[in-house]
Design a protein around this motif. Structure first.
Motif, PDB file in Angstrom:
ATOM      1  N   ASP A 266       0.870  -1.176   0.000  1.00 19.47           N
ATOM      2  CA  ASP A 266       0.000   0.000   0.000  1.00 19.47           C
ATOM      3  C   ASP A 266       0.909   1.228   0.000  1.00 19.47           C
ATOM      4  O   ASP A 266       1.624   1.464   0.970  1.00 19.47           O
ATOM      5  N   MET A 267       0.907   1.986  -1.089  1.00 15.65           N
ATOM      6  CA  MET A 267       1.871   3.079  -1.203  1.00 15.65           C
ATOM      7  C   MET A 267       1.400   4.365  -0.547  1.00 15.65           C
ATOM      8  O   MET A 267       2.177   5.303  -0.388  1.00 15.65           O
ATOM      9  N   ARG A 268       0.140   4.413  -0.121  1.00 15.17           N
ATOM     10  CA  ARG A 268      -0.358   5.658   0.488  1.00 15.17           C
ATOM     11  C   ARG A 268       0.391   6.043   1.755  1.00 15.17           C
ATOM     12  O   ARG A 268       0.759   7.210   1.926  1.00 15.17           O
ATOM     13  N   PRO A 269       0.678   5.093   2.662  1.00 15.21           N
ATOM     14  CA  PRO A 269       1.457   5.496   3.851  1.00 15.21           C
ATOM     15  C   PRO A 269       2.836   6.024   3.480  1.00 15.21           C
ATOM     16  O   PRO A 269       3.369   6.908   4.168  1.00 15.21           O
ATOM     17  N   LEU A 270       3.408   5.535   2.401  1.00 13.90           N
ATOM     18  CA  LEU A 270       4.733   6.009   1.993  1.00 13.90           C
ATOM     19  C   LEU A 270       4.665   7.421   1.413  1.00 13.90           C
ATOM     20  O   LEU A 270       5.605   8.200   1.547  1.00 13.90           O
ATOM     21  N   GLU A 271       3.531   7.738   0.769  1.00 14.31           N
ATOM     22  CA  GLU A 271       3.362   9.081   0.187  1.00 14.31           C
ATOM     23  C   GLU A 271       3.410  10.153   1.282  1.00 14.31           C
ATOM     24  O   GLU A 271       3.737  11.312   1.016  1.00 14.31           O
ATOM     25  N   VAL A 404      19.893  -0.930   6.838  1.00 20.87           N
ATOM     26  CA  VAL A 404      19.378  -1.045   5.468  1.00 20.87           C
ATOM     27  C   VAL A 404      18.253  -2.070   5.373  1.00 20.87           C
ATOM     28  O   VAL A 404      17.204  -1.801   4.775  1.00 20.87           O
ATOM     29  N   GLU A 405      18.430  -3.241   5.968  1.00 24.15           N
ATOM     30  CA  GLU A 405      17.415  -4.285   5.831  1.00 24.15           C
ATOM     31  C   GLU A 405      16.098  -3.898   6.496  1.00 24.15           C
ATOM     32  O   GLU A 405      15.019  -4.183   5.968  1.00 24.15           O
ATOM     33  N   ARG A 406      16.161  -3.251   7.641  1.00 22.42           N
ATOM     34  CA  ARG A 406      14.919  -2.818   8.286  1.00 22.42           C
ATOM     35  C   ARG A 406      14.212  -1.784   7.431  1.00 22.42           C
ATOM     36  O   ARG A 406      12.977  -1.766   7.333  1.00 22.42           O
ATOM     37  N   THR A 407      15.005  -0.899   6.828  1.00 23.82           N
ATOM     38  CA  THR A 407      14.422   0.133   5.972  1.00 23.82           C
ATOM     39  C   THR A 407      13.783  -0.492   4.729  1.00 23.82           C
ATOM     40  O   THR A 407      12.672  -0.127   4.339  1.00 23.82           O
ATOM     41  N   VAL A 408      14.484  -1.449   4.135  1.00 17.18           N
ATOM     42  CA  VAL A 408      13.951  -2.128   2.949  1.00 17.18           C
ATOM     43  C   VAL A 408      12.674  -2.897   3.308  1.00 17.18           C
ATOM     44  O   VAL A 408      11.682  -2.852   2.569  1.00 17.18           O
ATOM     45  N   ALA A 409      12.688  -3.569   4.450  1.00 14.35           N
ATOM     46  CA  ALA A 409      11.514  -4.330   4.874  1.00 14.35           C
ATOM     47  C   ALA A 409      10.313  -3.404   5.053  1.00 14.35           C
ATOM     48  O   ALA A 409       9.193  -3.719   4.632  1.00 14.35           O
ATOM     49  N   TRP A 410      10.563  -2.249   5.649  1.00 12.75           N
ATOM     50  CA  TRP A 410       9.486  -1.274   5.863  1.00 12.75           C
ATOM     51  C   TRP A 410       8.954  -0.763   4.521  1.00 12.75           C
ATOM     52  O   TRP A 410       7.741  -0.773   4.276  1.00 12.75           O
ATOM     53  N   ILE A 411       9.837  -0.313   3.652  1.00 12.57           N
ATOM     54  CA  ILE A 411       9.401   0.250   2.378  1.00 12.57           C
ATOM     55  C   ILE A 411       8.677  -0.806   1.542  1.00 12.57           C
ATOM     56  O   ILE A 411       7.663  -0.521   0.899  1.00 12.57           O
ATOM     57  N   CYS A 412       9.163  -2.030   1.569  1.00 13.59           N
ATOM     58  CA  CYS A 412       8.524  -3.110   0.813  1.00 13.59           C
ATOM     59  C   CYS A 412       7.251  -3.608   1.486  1.00 13.59           C
ATOM     60  O   CYS A 412       6.428  -4.263   0.850  1.00 13.59           O
ATOM     61  N   GLY A 413       7.120  -3.348   2.779  1.00 13.81           N
ATOM     62  CA  GLY A 413       5.957  -3.850   3.505  1.00 13.81           C
ATOM     63  C   GLY A 413       6.015  -5.349   3.730  1.00 13.81           C
ATOM     64  O   GLY A 413       4.984  -6.008   3.811  1.00 13.81           O
TER      65      GLY A 413
END
Length: 432
Positions: A266-271, A404-413
């Motif tokens: 869901d990209m809305r939270p990232l927006e 990095v991995e935590r950030t990637v996991a978050w962005i990827c959901g």
RNA sequence: UCCCCGGUAGCUCAGUCGGUAGAGCGGGUGACUGUUAAUCACUAGGUCGCAGGUUCGAGUCCUGCCCGGGGAGCCA
């Protein structure tokens, strides 16, 4: 011989005869027409074979196409609404390059234990390909962010004699006649030295923690980026963090929407991720958590549940600052306004992804730093070079580390940090 | 180190009150000219994690061990 092309290039080549090389995902046959779904790393393509339009050898090869067979298909690129992706290849020939039998990862459900035992093959799946591409974008965005802001990359040692933060939880290796060396758990102390030489610096590399953590947020080997800036105080540091994280997220939204869509993110939270981020002091956070029904007493570190509960109150990452001195590392600068606390901060990602950044202003007073080293019973000799930085022109400076991995996991959901790196290393995983 | 959960076909799982080991997917064989994880028919496939115990009889109950997963602590 038609020219060889990557699948991603085919929408621009409609009507042309091309050759494509890749691996079989699935095949479907209806007797006299067959469909081969293949991938080549750049995209996904359906090849269509009609019995009467291909040589006998190609039609016979079709029967041998097991999952993950590598092959070359030639044919005409055709736009077709029925094709996944909009274009398909009307094949005129097909050649098997490398056969495959009984590929372990079938198009059905598998458990994570099984999948990680076959990580070298699991990387080929659509989902893992999408994650790898997002990770690549995150890493590139990190480098670009610092390059654009005139930071200098300084590579810090992985083998170290002195230790980073606290003793214990380090991987030890034999180091010739010099005794035991340790795999670095941070490059921070070294970038502090480099900041006095270059002003704005960062290191970016693997880091190692021998903690026996068995959670979806922990790896024994992970990648961390650690900027360090001369003359930045803690507030400057937090400002840098929110600009940095916003930049990385925006870049993924700009360039990796197809991958995020593949992951059903869901990209809305990232927006919503743009500066400024909410800030709350540790003391206020403890009070707020109390009001929310989570009884944390002042002086103890925030647990995972408390972090999640707190982060849920905001629509973007939250900066929690000025923690009690006793739960934080020796090098953090004492808060003059409240000496029980230090000038540090964590950044908690939204949606329950937890701490993605830990940072602080560093103690720049030689005597106070030495006192803290003694309090923590750290080997004083090992830190003599670090103390030198306070002896020869000490300076206000701050920095942070982003996982990095935590950030990637978050962005990827994705639920599991282990999917955010190609070959994760955990307590029980050293293979493949 | 501590707490909780799990281990049955290649994979994901079901297995009732203790009574002959099951399904789906995948594999194999065959049918089908527009499939989208195709469909349909047939078919092969088992050290029920390991060891011991209770019982006429254990996948099932008991004990110990091994392996894995999640969480705590610690952290990015």
């Amino acid at each position: 011989m038609p020219d060889f092309h990557r699948i991603a290039a085919l929408p621009q080549l409609v009507g042309q005869t091309v050759a494509v090389r890749g691996w079989v995902m699935t095949t479907r046959s209806s007797g006299k027409i067959a469909f081969v779904a293949l991938r080549d790393g750049t995209g996904y393509l359906q090849a269509v074979l009609s019995r009467q339009e291909v040589p006998d050898a190609a039609w016979e090869a079709l029967g041998k196409l097991a999952q993950e067979t590598s092959l070359e298909v030639t044919g005409v690129v055709r736009a077709d609404r029925r094709a996944p992706g909009g274009v398909e290849l009307q094949a005129s020939d097909l050649t098997i390059i490398g056969p495959s039998h009984d590929f372990p990862i079938t198009p059905k459900e598998h458990g994570t234990a099984f999948l990680f035992e076959h990580r070298h093959l699991w990387l080929r799946s659509r989902r893992q390909v999408a994650i790898a591409r997002v990770r690549h974008e995150v890493v590139q965005a990190i480098r670009d962010f610092f390059y654009e802001r005139d930071f200098i990359l300084v590579d810090t040692p992985i083998l170290t004699g002195s230790i980073g933060e606290a003793a214990g939880n380090l991987f030890a290796v034999e180091y010739f006649d010099l005794g035991t060396a340790y795999l670095a758990q941070t490059g921070q102390l070294y970038v502090e030295a480099a900041a006095a030489a270059l002003g704005k610096v960062y290191c970016f590399g693997p880091t190692f923690r021998a903690e026996k953590s068995k959670t979806r947020r922990h790896l024994t080997e992970f990648w961390m980026v650690e900027p360090e800036v001369a003359w930045n105080d803690s507030n400057d540091n937090m400002k840098l963090q929110e600009e940095f994280v916003s930049y990385v997220v925006a870049r993924c939204l700009e360039r990796r929407r197809p991958e995020l869509a593949e992951l059903e993110r869901d990209m809305r939270p990232l927006e919503a991720i743009r500066p400024p981020f909410p800030r709350i002091s540790y003391t206020d956070a403890v009070e707020k958590l109390g009001a929310l029904g989570s009884g944390i007493e002042w002086g103890r570190d925030l647990g995972g549940d408390a972090e999640t509960l707190l982060a849920k109150q905001y629509d973007r990452p939250v900066l929690v600052y000025n923690y009690p001195k006793q739960v934080k590392a020796f090098y953090m600068k004492e808060n003059a306004a409240d000496p029980r606390t230090v000038l540090n901060n964590d950044m908690l990602a939204p949606e329950g992804y937890g701490e993605i950044i830990g940072g602080s202003q560093r103690e720049d007073d030689h005597d106070k730093l030495l006192a803290r080293i003694r309090e923590e019973k750290l080997p004083e000799d090992a830190y003599s070079w670090y103390l030198d930085l306070r002896k020869y022109g000490t300076f206000v400076h701050s920095g942070f580390g982003l996982g990095v991995e935590r950030t990637v996991a978050w962005i990827c959901g994705i639920p599991h940090i282990r999917e955010a790196i190609a070959f994760p290393r955990t307590l029980y995983k050293l293979w493949p």
